[in-house]
Scaffold this motif. Structure first.
Motif, PDB file in Angstrom:
ATOM      1  N   PHE A  24       0.812  -1.166   0.027  1.00 18.25           N
ATOM      2  CA  PHE A  24      -0.041   0.085  -0.147  1.00 18.25           C
ATOM      3  C   PHE A  24       0.855   1.159  -0.060  1.00 18.25           C
ATOM      4  O   PHE A  24       1.584   1.560   1.039  1.00 18.25           O
ATOM      5  CB  PHE A  24      -0.860   0.107   1.403  1.00 18.25           C
ATOM      6  N   VAL A  25       0.752   2.073  -0.806  1.00 15.40           N
ATOM      7  CA  VAL A  25       1.653   3.390  -1.015  1.00 15.40           C
ATOM      8  C   VAL A  25       0.593   4.450  -0.842  1.00 15.40           C
ATOM      9  O   VAL A  25      -0.281   4.711  -1.776  1.00 15.40           O
ATOM     10  CB  VAL A  25       2.583   3.288  -2.424  1.00 15.40           C
ATOM     11  N   ILE A  65       4.625   8.092   1.259  1.00 17.36           N
ATOM     12  CA  ILE A  65       5.667   9.180   0.445  1.00 17.36           C
ATOM     13  C   ILE A  65       5.188  10.566   0.748  1.00 17.36           C
ATOM     14  O   ILE A  65       3.942  11.067   0.373  1.00 17.36           O
ATOM     15  CB  ILE A  65       5.454   8.784  -0.956  1.00 17.36           C
ATOM     16  N   ASN A  66       6.085  11.356   1.508  1.00 17.91           N
ATOM     17  CA  ASN A  66       5.910  12.686   1.651  1.00 17.91           C
ATOM     18  C   ASN A  66       6.408  13.464   0.415  1.00 17.91           C
ATOM     19  O   ASN A  66       7.183  13.545  -0.157  1.00 17.91           O
ATOM     20  CB  ASN A  66       6.838  13.264   2.710  1.00 17.91           C
ATOM     21  N   VAL A  81       5.212   1.547   9.408  1.00 19.50           N
ATOM     22  CA  VAL A  81       5.103   2.372   7.948  1.00 19.50           C
ATOM     23  C   VAL A  81       6.585   2.796   7.842  1.00 19.50           C
ATOM     24  O   VAL A  81       7.263   3.225   8.676  1.00 19.50           O
ATOM     25  CB  VAL A  81       4.000   3.311   7.975  1.00 19.50           C
ATOM     26  N   LEU A  82       7.097   2.973   6.397  1.00 20.01           N
ATOM     27  CA  LEU A  82       8.171   3.321   5.884  1.00 20.01           C
ATOM     28  C   LEU A  82       7.760   4.533   5.382  1.00 20.01           C
ATOM     29  O   LEU A  82       7.017   4.887   4.589  1.00 20.01           O
ATOM     30  CB  LEU A  82       8.689   2.386   4.795  1.00 20.01           C
ATOM     31  N   HIS A  83       8.483   5.784   5.593  1.00 18.97           N
ATOM     32  CA  HIS A  83       8.246   7.078   5.485  1.00 18.97           C
ATOM     33  C   HIS A  83       9.504   7.436   4.764  1.00 18.97           C
ATOM     34  O   HIS A  83      10.802   7.509   5.013  1.00 18.97           O
ATOM     35  CB  HIS A  83       8.015   8.002   6.582  1.00 18.97           C
ATOM     36  N   ILE A 122      11.824   5.885  -4.278  1.00 17.72           N
ATOM     37  CA  ILE A 122      10.482   5.215  -4.386  1.00 17.72           C
ATOM     38  C   ILE A 122      10.960   3.732  -4.749  1.00 17.72           C
ATOM     39  O   ILE A 122      10.289   2.826  -4.092  1.00 17.72           O
ATOM     40  CB  ILE A 122       9.521   5.835  -5.081  1.00 17.72           C
ATOM     41  N   GLN A 123      11.820   3.649  -5.717  1.00 17.47           N
ATOM     42  CA  GLN A 123      11.986   2.377  -6.338  1.00 17.47           C
ATOM     43  C   GLN A 123      12.674   1.374  -5.488  1.00 17.47           C
ATOM     44  O   GLN A 123      12.377   0.371  -5.180  1.00 17.47           O
ATOM     45  CB  GLN A 123      12.820   2.204  -7.598  1.00 17.47           C
TER      46      GLN A 123
END
Length: 170
Positions: free
Chosen positions: A71-72, A103-104, A125-127, A135-136
């Motif tokens: 989930f992005v 993703i900020n 969660v990864l921020h 992102i990749q």
């Protein structure tokens, strides 16, 4: 639908759609760069229209969520305040224990308490910041790291250290 290498993208369709379109362009133009995943765009699901009933749209979104493994969430200025669909989508991802990447869009490389929906602020969660290379990296690595951290009983916000961004030339 298969359950392999699908990233579900959630975002503020009114304000942040241009970031989504940029990610789609990256995916389309650089297949090698994004070879390890494909998008599930909540905004294209079964051609849901603004005139569709909320129940019907949520049913269709749930169908997509049930067939994804990542989930992005694109976090913009208003994301924190979106309840009708974005909050519901986040709730479903948490309920299904789908790994989440936040993703900020403002460039912040860690959890941004001013913009991140409160329901994610203490979750695993990864921020990251909005940049193609990070992102990749996150798309490729986070599912495995999430599962590892989860099995170790870890929770809370995670982020890449500055060295990782430097290594990527960021």
């Amino acid at each position: 639908m298969g359950y392999r290498n699908k990233a579900y993208l959630c975002f503020d369709g009114d304000n942040d759609i241009h970031y989504f379109f940029l990610m789609k362009a990256w995916h389309h133009n650089q297949r090698e760069f994004f070879k390890d995943f494909s998008f599930f765009d909540a905004h294209e699901i079964n051609y849901a229209r603004d005139t569709s009933k909320e129940e019907s749209i949520k049913k269709q979104l749930l169908e997509r969520l049930n067939n994804t493994n990542l989930f992005v969430l694109l976090i913009g200025e208003q994301t924190k305040f979106l309840y009708k669909f974005v909050r519901w989508e986040i709730e479903q991802a948490l309920k299904q224990q789908i790994p989440i990447i936040a993703i900020n869009l403002n460039g912040k490389r860690e959890m941004d308490a001013n913009r991140c929906p409160p329901m994610l602020q203490d979750k695993l969660v990864l921020h990251i910041s909005f940049n193609q290379k990070i992102i990749q990296k996150a798309l490729v690595e986070w599912i495995g790291l999430h599962n590892q951290f989860k099995s170790q009983g870890k929770s809370g916000d995670f982020y890449y250290k500055p060295e990782v961004y430097s290594m990527l030339g960021l």
